[in-house]
Design a protein around this motif. Structure first.
Motif, PDB file in Angstrom:
ATOM      1  N   TYR A   1      -7.336   7.793  69.920  1.00  0.00           N
ATOM      2  CA  TYR A   1      -7.835   7.562  68.569  1.00  0.00           C
ATOM      3  C   TYR A   1      -6.732   7.822  67.540  1.00  0.00           C
ATOM      4  N   GLY A   2      -5.948   8.865  67.734  1.00  0.00           N
ATOM      5  CA  GLY A   2      -4.859   9.174  66.812  1.00  0.00           C
ATOM      6  C   GLY A   2      -3.796   8.096  66.800  1.00  0.00           C
ATOM      7  N   ALA A   3      -3.486   7.571  67.987  1.00  0.00           N
ATOM      8  CA  ALA A   3      -2.487   6.496  68.067  1.00  0.00           C
ATOM      9  C   ALA A   3      -3.002   5.233  67.371  1.00  0.00           C
ATOM     10  N   ALA A   4      -4.265   4.902  67.595  1.00  0.00           N
ATOM     11  CA  ALA A   4      -4.852   3.717  66.962  1.00  0.00           C
ATOM     12  C   ALA A   4      -4.882   3.883  65.441  1.00  0.00           C
ATOM     13  N   LEU A   5      -5.214   5.087  64.986  1.00  0.00           N
ATOM     14  CA  LEU A   5      -5.242   5.352  63.553  1.00  0.00           C
ATOM     15  C   LEU A   5      -3.839   5.255  62.959  1.00  0.00           C
ATOM     16  N   GLY A   6      -2.840   5.756  63.664  1.00  0.00           N
ATOM     17  CA  GLY A   6      -1.460   5.660  63.195  1.00  0.00           C
ATOM     18  C   GLY A   6      -0.994   4.220  63.087  1.00  0.00           C
ATOM     19  N   VAL A   7      -1.328   3.399  64.077  1.00  0.00           N
ATOM     20  CA  VAL A   7      -0.960   1.975  64.032  1.00  0.00           C
ATOM     21  C   VAL A   7      -1.674   1.289  62.865  1.00  0.00           C
ATOM     22  N   ALA A   8      -2.938   1.629  62.651  1.00  0.00           N
ATOM     23  CA  ALA A   8      -3.688   1.035  61.542  1.00  0.00           C
ATOM     24  C   ALA A   8      -3.069   1.410  60.197  1.00  0.00           C
ATOM     25  N   PHE A   9      -2.664   2.674  60.029  1.00  0.00           N
ATOM     26  CA  PHE A   9      -2.027   3.101  58.788  1.00  0.00           C
ATOM     27  C   PHE A   9      -0.709   2.368  58.583  1.00  0.00           C
ATOM     28  N   LEU A  10       0.067   2.241  59.637  1.00  0.00           N
ATOM     29  CA  LEU A  10       1.356   1.552  59.536  1.00  0.00           C
ATOM     30  C   LEU A  10       1.162   0.090  59.141  1.00  0.00           C
ATOM     31  N   LEU A  11       0.229  -0.583  59.783  1.00  0.00           N
ATOM     32  CA  LEU A  11      -0.031  -1.983  59.450  1.00  0.00           C
ATOM     33  C   LEU A  11      -0.564  -2.137  58.025  1.00  0.00           C
ATOM     34  N   ALA A  12      -1.389  -1.192  57.584  1.00  0.00           N
ATOM     35  CA  ALA A  12      -1.920  -1.255  56.223  1.00  0.00           C
ATOM     36  C   ALA A  12      -0.807  -1.109  55.200  1.00  0.00           C
ATOM     37  N   VAL A  13       0.136  -0.203  55.444  1.00  0.00           N
ATOM     38  CA  VAL A  13       1.247  -0.006  54.507  1.00  0.00           C
ATOM     39  C   VAL A  13       2.163  -1.237  54.508  1.00  0.00           C
ATOM     40  N   LEU A  14       2.407  -1.813  55.670  1.00  0.00           N
ATOM     41  CA  LEU A  14       3.238  -3.023  55.734  1.00  0.00           C
ATOM     42  C   LEU A  14       2.570  -4.190  55.009  1.00  0.00           C
ATOM     43  N   LEU A  15       1.271  -4.345  55.170  1.00  0.00           N
ATOM     44  CA  LEU A  15       0.544  -5.399  54.477  1.00  0.00           C
ATOM     45  C   LEU A  15       0.549  -5.159  52.963  1.00  0.00           C
ATOM     46  N   LEU A  16       0.403  -3.895  52.578  1.00  0.00           N
ATOM     47  CA  LEU A  16       0.453  -3.549  51.164  1.00  0.00           C
ATOM     48  C   LEU A  16       1.806  -3.905  50.561  1.00  0.00           C
ATOM     49  N   LYS A  17       2.883  -3.606  51.291  1.00  0.00           N
ATOM     50  CA  LYS A  17       4.231  -3.920  50.804  1.00  0.00           C
ATOM     51  C   LYS A  17       4.427  -5.430  50.664  1.00  0.00           C
ATOM     52  N   ARG A  18       3.859  -6.172  51.573  1.00  0.00           N
ATOM     53  CA  ARG A  18       4.018  -7.633  51.555  1.00  0.00           C
ATOM     54  C   ARG A  18       3.224  -8.288  50.423  1.00  0.00           C
ATOM     55  N   ARG A  19       2.030  -7.759  50.149  1.00  0.00           N
ATOM     56  CA  ARG A  19       1.161  -8.396  49.161  1.00  0.00           C
ATOM     57  C   ARG A  19       1.324  -7.863  47.741  1.00  0.00           C
ATOM     58  N   ALA A  20       2.014  -6.744  47.568  1.00  0.00           N
ATOM     59  CA  ALA A  20       2.153  -6.127  46.243  1.00  0.00           C
ATOM     60  C   ALA A  20       2.798  -7.047  45.208  1.00  0.00           C
ATOM     61  N   PRO A  21       3.871  -7.797  45.529  1.00  0.00           N
ATOM     62  CA  PRO A  21       4.483  -8.664  44.503  1.00  0.00           C
ATOM     63  C   PRO A  21       3.532  -9.731  43.952  1.00  0.00           C
ATOM     64  N   ALA A  22       2.571 -10.161  44.735  1.00  0.00           N
ATOM     65  CA  ALA A  22       1.618 -11.163  44.257  1.00  0.00           C
ATOM     66  C   ALA A  22       0.761 -10.619  43.115  1.00  0.00           C
ATOM     67  N   TYR A  23       0.645  -9.298  43.023  1.00  0.00           N
ATOM     68  CA  TYR A  23      -0.139  -8.660  41.964  1.00  0.00           C
ATOM     69  C   TYR A  23       0.746  -8.037  40.888  1.00  0.00           C
TER      70      TYR A  23
END
Length: 94
Positions: free
Chosen positions: A16-38
């Motif tokens: 569960y901890g590993a899955a949560l860590g991967v989810a956090f990492l992917l969320a931050v990467l997606l946030l970095k990618r989509r931030a300039p659009a806003y």
């Protein structure tokens, strides 16, 4: 699903901890990618995302203390040790 993904001596990585860590990492990467659009600087967005994740984890632990401490954790010395293990993310003693 296996409860422990990696078990090397005293170091245990729960699935569960590993899955949560991967989810956090992917969320931050997606946030970095989509931030300039806003119109938001990507580095500022990543910093904000990391702070939000950390504050959410801290808030969850504080809620655990508020809800569970009176009945279980302070009732015995073993319960207090379990609380310290959870707060410090220490492996369980077997």
């Amino acid at each position: 699903m296996h409860p422990e993904l990696i078990h090397l001596g005293p170091v245990v990585l729960p699935t569960y901890g590993a899955a949560l860590g991967v989810a956090f990492l992917l969320a931050v990467l997606l946030l970095k990618r989509r931030a300039p659009a806003y119109g938001i600087d990507p580095e500022t967005a990543v910093d904000m995302g990391i702070w939000l994740i950390l504050s959410g984890l801290l808030g969850a632990k504080l809620l655990l203390l508020v809800v569970e401490v009176p009945g279980y954790y302070l009732g015995s010395f073993r319960g207090l040790l379990e609380l310290l293990q959870q707060l410090l993310l220490l492996p369980e003693q077997r």
